[in-house]
Write a protein that holds these residues in place. Sequence first.
Motif, PDB file in Angstrom:
ATOM      1  N   LYS B  42       0.820  -1.213   0.000  1.00 62.41           N
ATOM      2  CA  LYS B  42       0.000   0.000   0.000  1.00 62.41           C
ATOM      3  C   LYS B  42       0.858   1.269   0.000  1.00 62.41           C
ATOM      4  CE  LYS B  42      -1.897  -1.178   3.892  1.00 62.41           C
ATOM      5  NZ  LYS B  42      -1.180  -2.418   4.193  1.00 62.41           N
ATOM      6  N   SER B  43       1.831   1.316   0.891  1.00 62.60           N
ATOM      7  CA  SER B  43       2.691   2.511   0.943  1.00 62.60           C
ATOM      8  C   SER B  43       3.494   2.670  -0.342  1.00 62.60           C
ATOM      9  CB  SER B  43       3.657   2.433   2.130  1.00 62.60           C
ATOM     10  OG  SER B  43       2.943   2.452   3.335  1.00 62.60           O
ATOM     11  N   THR B  44       3.948   1.540  -0.869  1.00 61.17           N
ATOM     12  CA  THR B  44       4.703   1.589  -2.123  1.00 61.17           C
ATOM     13  C   THR B  44       3.852   2.191  -3.230  1.00 61.17           C
ATOM     14  OG1 THR B  44       5.871  -0.392  -1.400  1.00 61.17           O
ATOM     15  CG2 THR B  44       6.061   0.191  -3.727  1.00 61.17           C
ATOM     16  N   VAL B  83       3.028  10.979   4.774  1.00 63.37           N
ATOM     17  CA  VAL B  83       3.682   9.689   5.004  1.00 63.37           C
ATOM     18  C   VAL B  83       3.147   8.985   6.243  1.00 63.37           C
ATOM     19  CG1 VAL B  83       5.788  10.543   3.930  1.00 63.37           C
ATOM     20  CG2 VAL B  83       5.563  10.623   6.403  1.00 63.37           C
ATOM     21  N   GLN B  84       3.377   7.672   6.246  1.00 63.10           N
ATOM     22  CA  GLN B  84       3.058   6.858   7.414  1.00 63.10           C
ATOM     23  C   GLN B  84       4.092   7.213   8.489  1.00 63.10           C
ATOM     24  OE1 GLN B  84       3.067   2.754   6.235  1.00 63.10           O
ATOM     25  NE2 GLN B  84       1.999   2.062   8.061  1.00 63.10           N
ATOM     26  N   GLN B  85       3.667   7.451   9.685  1.00 65.72           N
ATOM     27  CA  GLN B  85       4.546   7.828  10.797  1.00 65.72           C
ATOM     28  C   GLN B  85       5.480   8.991  10.459  1.00 65.72           C
ATOM     29  OE1 GLN B  85       6.271   4.002  11.447  1.00 65.72           O
ATOM     30  NE2 GLN B  85       4.747   3.472  12.987  1.00 65.72           N
ATOM     31  N   LEU B 157      -3.005   9.802   1.683  1.00 68.04           N
ATOM     32  CA  LEU B 157      -2.892   9.674   3.136  1.00 68.04           C
ATOM     33  C   LEU B 157      -2.482   8.258   3.503  1.00 68.04           C
ATOM     34  CD1 LEU B 157      -6.231  11.536   3.978  1.00 68.04           C
ATOM     35  CD2 LEU B 157      -3.912  12.490   3.995  1.00 68.04           C
ATOM     36  N   ASP B 158      -1.368   8.131   4.195  1.00 69.26           N
ATOM     37  CA  ASP B 158      -0.871   6.796   4.537  1.00 69.26           C
ATOM     38  C   ASP B 158      -1.086   6.507   6.019  1.00 69.26           C
ATOM     39  OD1 ASP B 158       0.287   4.344   4.387  1.00 69.26           O
ATOM     40  OD2 ASP B 158       2.151   5.028   3.429  1.00 69.26           O
ATOM     41  N   GLU B 159      -2.197   5.894   6.322  1.00 69.73           N
ATOM     42  CA  GLU B 159      -2.549   5.506   7.694  1.00 69.73           C
ATOM     43  C   GLU B 159      -2.319   6.638   8.679  1.00 69.73           C
ATOM     44  OE1 GLU B 159      -1.708   1.619   9.003  1.00 69.73           O
ATOM     45  OE2 GLU B 159      -1.000   0.924   7.051  1.00 69.73           O
ATOM     46  N   ILE B 160      -2.875   7.806   8.359  1.00 69.48           N
ATOM     47  CA  ILE B 160      -2.581   8.948   9.214  1.00 69.48           C
ATOM     48  C   ILE B 160      -3.283   8.893  10.561  1.00 69.48           C
ATOM     49  CG2 ILE B 160      -2.017  10.551   7.334  1.00 69.48           C
ATOM     50  CD1 ILE B 160      -4.856  11.762   7.958  1.00 69.48           C
TER      51      ILE B 160
HETATM   52 MG   LIG Z   1       2.520   1.203   4.722  1.00 69.78          MG
END
Ligand SMILES: [Mg+2]
Lengths: 251, 215
Positions: B42-44, B83-85, B157-160
């Motif tokens: 997913k992030s990729t 980004v995630q985290q 939005l990556d798992e914000i």
């Molecule tokens: Mg990810």
Amino acid sequence: MNLATSNTTLIFAALLVFVALYIGYREKLGMNKDILIGVVRAIIQLVVVGYLLKYVFRVNNVWLTLILILIIIFNAAYNASKRAAGIRHALPISLLAILASTGLTLVVLVFSGSIRFVPSQMIPISGMIASNSMVAIGLCYRNMNSSFRDRRQQVLERLALGADLRLASIDIVRESIRTGMAPTIDSAKTVGIVSLPGMMSGLIFAGVDPVHAIKYQILVTFMLLSATSIGSVIACYLAYQQFYNEQKQLL
Amino acid sequence: MVLLELENIGYQIAGQTVLQQINLQVATQDYITITGPSGSGKSTLLRIIAGLLTRTSGQLLFAGKEWADYDPILYRRQVSYAVQQPQLFGTTVADNLRFPFQIRQQAFDSAQATAALTSVNLPADYLNKPVNDLSGGERQRVAILRNLLFPPQVLLLDEISTGLDDENKQILHREIRRMNQEKNVTILAVTHDNTEIKDANRLVKIVAGKMEVDQ
Ligand SMILES: [Mg+2]
Ligand SMILES: Nc1ncnc2c1ncn2[C@@H]1O[C@H](COP(=O)(O)OP(=O)(O)OP(=O)(O)O)[C@@H](O)[C@H]1O
């Protein structure tokens, strides 16, 4: 002059090497071979350089002097680029940085009349400038590599927000320049208090009045500040771009 | 209008296939949620859409034009990736909110920054607050404001909201929805949050680098 070193005195002084060898043997450091190689290399290299410089000083030819300075610069650049650990184009970047820093500093020194364009002054001074520039640039590279690794996430975030490469990397670039210059600034602060540096010690050793010798050391302090700052700035500003690809993505 | 087109996108790295045959059409003002197990890619996928990675196969079109034909820096301001985290920049909240102005070479507008803070229920005097003193939820809210200060066309939005309590989730969520409705921002959100998934108009599921459902 009151210089007393001769071949005979050197042979006696070589006993000092045995001290190092003895310690290496007793403490099982396993580096006696390295010590011996180091000593032999030092002797051979210095003898060769001694005769070479003697010849160059006697010939006193502008072109020969310039060629030697260029060789010094190239060697410094080559050694600096070896510390770049994978930064692309490290050799041309180092070469440009050291050429510019050494060249500019020398031009100022010669035109201000601080040194004369004779090989016996130009060559040793070039060596000092280039080697300090080399060390500074090597520190810059190392800091840059580790910062781009440690702060990868932050750089990525900046890129993701649409920062250009300069703004994405500016903190790392500044810190790397500081790292490159720090030793020169530190030693400028402590010169004369903690150490009597090589140039000044050499002159005093050879019988020059200390009050006169310090003037040369002041000169050296000035020129090393200039050389390391120019070298660090050029190297860092060219090197940070190597961490990105065509599409401005972090490699 | 189709804003983003992903055609047969694939991504391979170090001999591993991270993504394959991703096909997705995103229209302006869409709100798409993406779910899938950890490590499914997913992030990729978001990084590829954000222009931070280049796909190894397929095509990515933005407003009908190949991604690579855009200036990558300007593209990323239009397709903004949270980004995630995230890590915050500098020492204060202001350092973070100043950054979007800085990259656009604009003077910092503290009124705009304060308004942004209040939009996510943060007090106006937080501008000078050291980032180290922020709670996790506050941190996340400040981070997302960096993407929102200049509303982009697409927001990735990556798992914000992962790891935040319900209140924080709701605040973020409300602001994102407002962006979507009022500022016509197209949203692609990786999330595991059911309320958000319900709110969205499409759900995409990615499992082991492949799209499973496209409703
Ligand atoms: Mg990810
Ligand atoms: N640069 C890389 N080198 C090697 N493997 C990578 C690289 N980037 C991603 N991967 C691999 O690709 C896979 C997908 O990673 P990705 O971060 O996209 O997953 P994700 O779906 O976002 O997971 P999560 O839900 O945990 O965030 C993982 O197996 C990861 O190890």
